[in-house]
Write a protein that holds these residues in place. Structure first.
Motif, PDB file in Angstrom:
ATOM      1  N   LEU A  37      -9.133  31.949 -20.575  1.00 25.07           N
ATOM      2  CA  LEU A  37     -10.457  32.456 -20.927  1.00 25.07           C
ATOM      3  C   LEU A  37     -11.271  32.730 -19.667  1.00 25.07           C
ATOM      4  O   LEU A  37     -11.915  33.782 -19.546  1.00 25.07           O
ATOM      5  CB  LEU A  37     -11.188  31.450 -21.814  1.00 25.07           C
ATOM      6  N   ILE A  38     -11.222  31.801 -18.726  1.00 23.46           N
ATOM      7  CA  ILE A  38     -11.968  31.966 -17.474  1.00 23.46           C
ATOM      8  C   ILE A  38     -11.438  33.168 -16.699  1.00 23.46           C
ATOM      9  O   ILE A  38     -12.206  33.944 -16.116  1.00 23.46           O
ATOM     10  CB  ILE A  38     -11.880  30.694 -16.610  1.00 23.46           C
ATOM     11  N   LYS A  39     -10.117  33.370 -16.712  1.00 18.31           N
ATOM     12  CA  LYS A  39      -9.541  34.504 -15.998  1.00 18.31           C
ATOM     13  C   LYS A  39     -10.015  35.827 -16.596  1.00 18.31           C
ATOM     14  O   LYS A  39     -10.356  36.770 -15.877  1.00 18.31           O
ATOM     15  CB  LYS A  39      -8.016  34.428 -16.032  1.00 18.31           C
ATOM     16  N   VAL A  40     -10.078  35.879 -17.930  1.00 20.08           N
ATOM     17  CA  VAL A  40     -10.589  37.083 -18.594  1.00 20.08           C
ATOM     18  C   VAL A  40     -12.039  37.311 -18.197  1.00 20.08           C
ATOM     19  O   VAL A  40     -12.465  38.444 -17.925  1.00 20.08           O
ATOM     20  CB  VAL A  40     -10.473  36.956 -20.129  1.00 20.08           C
ATOM     21  N   MET A  41     -12.808  36.236 -18.132  1.00 17.50           N
ATOM     22  CA  MET A  41     -14.226  36.360 -17.797  1.00 17.50           C
ATOM     23  C   MET A  41     -14.437  36.856 -16.375  1.00 17.50           C
ATOM     24  O   MET A  41     -15.384  37.594 -16.093  1.00 17.50           O
ATOM     25  CB  MET A  41     -14.933  35.025 -18.021  1.00 17.50           C
ATOM     26  N   ARG A  64      -4.267  30.771 -25.691  1.00 25.27           N
ATOM     27  CA  ARG A  64      -3.683  30.727 -24.346  1.00 25.27           C
ATOM     28  C   ARG A  64      -3.156  32.084 -23.878  1.00 25.27           C
ATOM     29  O   ARG A  64      -2.516  32.182 -22.843  1.00 25.27           O
ATOM     30  CB  ARG A  64      -2.529  29.710 -24.312  1.00 25.27           C
ATOM     31  N   SER A  65      -3.415  33.138 -24.650  1.00 23.51           N
ATOM     32  CA  SER A  65      -2.936  34.471 -24.290  1.00 23.51           C
ATOM     33  C   SER A  65      -4.070  35.279 -23.672  1.00 23.51           C
ATOM     34  O   SER A  65      -5.122  35.467 -24.292  1.00 23.51           O
ATOM     35  CB  SER A  65      -2.393  35.185 -25.533  1.00 23.51           C
ATOM     36  N   PHE A  66      -3.848  35.778 -22.465  1.00 21.30           N
ATOM     37  CA  PHE A  66      -4.837  36.610 -21.794  1.00 21.30           C
ATOM     38  C   PHE A  66      -5.152  37.837 -22.635  1.00 21.30           C
ATOM     39  O   PHE A  66      -6.310  38.235 -22.780  1.00 21.30           O
ATOM     40  CB  PHE A  66      -4.304  37.019 -20.419  1.00 21.30           C
ATOM     41  N   ILE A  76      -4.912  38.305 -25.929  1.00 21.00           N
ATOM     42  CA  ILE A  76      -5.678  37.998 -27.137  1.00 21.00           C
ATOM     43  C   ILE A  76      -7.150  37.774 -26.794  1.00 21.00           C
ATOM     44  O   ILE A  76      -8.047  38.287 -27.472  1.00 21.00           O
ATOM     45  CB  ILE A  76      -5.105  36.757 -27.848  1.00 21.00           C
ATOM     46  N   ILE A  77      -7.391  37.026 -25.734  1.00 15.47           N
ATOM     47  CA  ILE A  77      -8.770  36.732 -25.340  1.00 15.47           C
ATOM     48  C   ILE A  77      -9.467  37.996 -24.854  1.00 15.47           C
ATOM     49  O   ILE A  77     -10.629  38.263 -25.195  1.00 15.47           O
ATOM     50  CB  ILE A  77      -8.795  35.651 -24.240  1.00 15.47           C
ATOM     51  N   ASP A  78      -8.750  38.799 -24.086  1.00 13.38           N
ATOM     52  CA  ASP A  78      -9.345  40.039 -23.582  1.00 13.38           C
ATOM     53  C   ASP A  78      -9.688  40.973 -24.736  1.00 13.38           C
ATOM     54  O   ASP A  78     -10.698  41.690 -24.694  1.00 13.38           O
ATOM     55  CB  ASP A  78      -8.382  40.716 -22.615  1.00 13.38           C
ATOM     56  N   ASP A  79      -8.853  40.968 -25.780  1.00 15.69           N
ATOM     57  CA  ASP A  79      -9.118  41.819 -26.942  1.00 15.69           C
ATOM     58  C   ASP A  79     -10.409  41.390 -27.645  1.00 15.69           C
ATOM     59  O   ASP A  79     -11.149  42.234 -28.170  1.00 15.69           O
ATOM     60  CB  ASP A  79      -7.941  41.738 -27.922  1.00 15.69           C
ATOM     61  N   ILE A  80     -10.690  40.098 -27.639  1.00 14.20           N
ATOM     62  CA  ILE A  80     -11.945  39.602 -28.221  1.00 14.20           C
ATOM     63  C   ILE A  80     -13.130  40.167 -27.451  1.00 14.20           C
ATOM     64  O   ILE A  80     -14.117  40.625 -28.034  1.00 14.20           O
ATOM     65  CB  ILE A  80     -11.980  38.064 -28.205  1.00 14.20           C
TER      66      ILE A  80
END
Length: 263
Positions: free
Chosen positions: A34-38, A226-228, A230-234
């Motif tokens: 999540l932090i990496k996506v942010m 835990r998937s980059f 999936i989180i990025d899609d959000i």
């Protein structure tokens, strides 16, 4: 550390801006993906995040909502105040977090140790571990001298200090990504709990916003994705909430009022 505090230690710390730390009963887990996506979605010039087709600001108020630290006051003097009564207890060039904890564990049970001495070291560890963590293996660049007078801690703008440290770290992380220096892992300093709480708030990832406490860290939400991708899609598609919705009881409200009256 909280389990070792006596009633007197507890009461003394609760007289400072770091009062909420004594109520933490569990570990604040951070979702690194999540932090990496942010970091990847950080827009430094706007101090905002790119969500869907809009920029949503990351502000000092977000720090306040997560940590309970006050807004307004004197700038926290990181560069000028590296010694002080706490700093004199250690060699700042070689002292690690484990060294700090070992000393704390020894003095907190010593009834001959002054209460303020224990509380200064407790708050210092909180600064190192939670509010201003750094990638360095040794304790460095901490404003230990301001801890000499615990009663004056409310005069400083701690929330802005946490915010500035995070923004600086996000800017550096984004520059590394753009330069292609980061492939699989990302190391970021600062209070990452604030960033995770920001995302949970905006996307209602906890699924039950009515139960959010103030400050957020008292009822921590463990985000398990835990998937980059999936989180990025959000971040790209989910509906964004830009308003704060929180529940605060009367004791917390009185504590917040007392904090601002101290400024």
């Amino acid at each position: 550390m909280n389990r070792l505090l006596t009633k007197d230690h507890f009461q003394r710390i609760c007289e400072t801006p770091f009062r909420w730390c004594v109520y933490l009963g569990e570990k604040v887990d951070i979702n690194r993906e999540l932090i990496k996506v942010m970091v990847c979605r950080w827009a430094g010039h706007d101090v905002s995040y790119r969500l869907s087709h809009q920029l949503v600001p990351f502000t000092v108020l977000d720090v306040f909502m997560t940590t309970g630290l006050g807004i307004g006051g004197l700038e926290v003097p990181f560069d000028e105040c590296i010694e002080g009564l706490v700093g004199e207890m250690f060699n700042r060039k070689s002292t690690s977090l484990n060294d700090l904890v070992e000393v704390f564990n020894a003095i907190v049970v010593d009834k001959n140790t002054d209460i303020d001495v224990v509380c200064r070291l407790y708050i210092f560890v909180c600064l190192v571990v939670f509010f201003f963590p750094r990638k360095s293996k040794v304790v460095a660049n901490m404003p230990s001298r301001v801890l000499d007078d615990l009663d004056s801690l409310c005069l400083y703008d701690w929330a802005t200090g946490v915010h500035k440290h995070l923004v600086d770290s996000l800017n550096k992380g984004m520059k590394k990504i753009m330069a292609g220096q980061i492939r699989s892992s990302l190391s970021l300093s600062g209070n990452l709990a604030v960033l995770q709480a920001w995302a949970v708030e905006r996307f209602s990832l906890d699924g039950n916003p009515i139960n959010r406490d103030f400050p957020r860290m008292l009822r921590w939400f463990r985000y398990k994705a835990r998937s980059f991708e999936i989180i990025d899609d959000i971040f790209r598609t989910a509906e964004v909430s830009t308003s704060f919705k929180f529940v605060i009881n009367i004791d917390d409200l009185n504590a917040a009022i007392n904090m601002f009256e101290c400024l």
